[in-house]
Design a protein around this motif. Sequence first.
Motif, short mmCIF file in Angstrom:
data_model
loop_
_atom_site.label_atom_id
_atom_site.label_comp_id
_atom_site.label_asym_id
_atom_site.label_seq_id
_atom_site.Cartn_x
_atom_site.Cartn_y
_atom_site.Cartn_z
N LEU A 150 2.73 9.18 9.97
CA LEU A 150 2.80 8.07 10.91
C LEU A 150 1.46 7.89 11.63
O LEU A 150 1.01 6.76 11.86
CB LEU A 150 3.92 8.31 11.92
N SER A 151 0.80 8.97 11.94
CA SER A 151 -0.52 8.90 12.56
C SER A 151 -1.51 8.19 11.63
O SER A 151 -2.28 7.33 12.07
CB SER A 151 -1.02 10.30 12.90
N ALA A 152 -1.46 8.53 10.35
CA ALA A 152 -2.34 7.88 9.37
C ALA A 152 -2.02 6.40 9.26
O ALA A 152 -2.93 5.56 9.15
CB ALA A 152 -2.20 8.56 8.01
N ILE A 153 -0.74 6.04 9.31
CA ILE A 153 -0.33 4.64 9.22
C ILE A 153 -0.81 3.87 10.44
O ILE A 153 -1.26 2.72 10.34
CB ILE A 153 1.19 4.52 9.04
N LYS A 154 -0.75 4.50 11.61
CA LYS A 154 -1.26 3.85 12.82
C LYS A 154 -2.76 3.57 12.68
O LYS A 154 -3.25 2.52 13.11
CB LYS A 154 -0.98 4.71 14.05
N GLN A 155 -3.49 4.49 12.06
CA GLN A 155 -4.92 4.28 11.83
C GLN A 155 -5.14 3.11 10.88
O GLN A 155 -6.05 2.29 11.09
CB GLN A 155 -5.58 5.54 11.29
N ILE A 165 0.86 -1.18 0.00
CA ILE A 165 0.00 0.00 0.00
C ILE A 165 0.90 1.23 0.00
O ILE A 165 1.87 1.28 0.76
CB ILE A 165 -0.86 0.04 1.28
N ALA A 166 0.57 2.22 -0.81
CA ALA A 166 1.31 3.48 -0.79
C ALA A 166 0.46 4.52 -0.07
O ALA A 166 -0.74 4.63 -0.31
CB ALA A 166 1.62 3.96 -2.20
N HIS A 167 1.10 5.25 0.82
CA HIS A 167 0.43 6.35 1.50
C HIS A 167 1.25 7.61 1.26
O HIS A 167 2.40 7.70 1.70
CB HIS A 167 0.31 6.07 3.00
N LEU A 168 0.68 8.54 0.51
CA LEU A 168 1.35 9.82 0.22
C LEU A 168 0.81 10.89 1.16
O LEU A 168 -0.40 10.97 1.39
CB LEU A 168 1.07 10.24 -1.22
N VAL A 169 1.71 11.72 1.70
CA VAL A 169 1.32 12.81 2.58
C VAL A 169 1.55 14.13 1.84
O VAL A 169 2.65 14.38 1.35
CB VAL A 169 2.14 12.79 3.89
N TYR A 170 0.51 14.93 1.78
CA TYR A 170 0.59 16.26 1.18
C TYR A 170 0.21 17.29 2.24
O TYR A 170 -0.66 17.03 3.07
CB TYR A 170 -0.37 16.40 0.01
N GLU A 171 0.87 18.44 2.23
CA GLU A 171 0.51 19.57 3.08
C GLU A 171 0.37 20.78 2.20
O GLU A 171 1.29 21.10 1.43
CB GLU A 171 1.57 19.83 4.14
#
Length: 132
Positions: free
Chosen positions: A92-97, A43-49
């Motif tokens: 990391l918070s999103a990954i923990k979820q 799974i890829a999780h991209l973080v954008y701000e």
Amino acid sequence: MKPAELRAHWPVVSTALDSVIEATSPDWIKEDVYLQLATSSAIAHLVYELGQYRSLFILTQPAEEFSKERCLHIWIAENALSGTDESFDYGLSAIKQIAQQLGAPKLTLESPRKGWTKRFKLVSATYEVPLA
């Protein structure tokens, strides 16, 4: 990101992977990552701000060798040079979820980079014994 979205996001993912390759000389190539993402083996999780790329996490869910318990493994992580601790923490918070949703009891990762010891406890190490 879902496999159907992979092509649209691949330029960002590919650039992030180039950064990881340059910093760590991993045993995988970008084509390995693409295949794992396209087949839902990762799974890829991209973080954008504020619309700007900050971090990439590539996750797998391997089974523990003896217990067969499935943890969530951070296979690849990259934080843009302009990224902040806040963007990493958000990712990391999103990954923990994600781990909670999958029922994974823990997160794991391996890296040759020593900086991870500032964030997480080192549980085990792999040593390489040259045979030649």
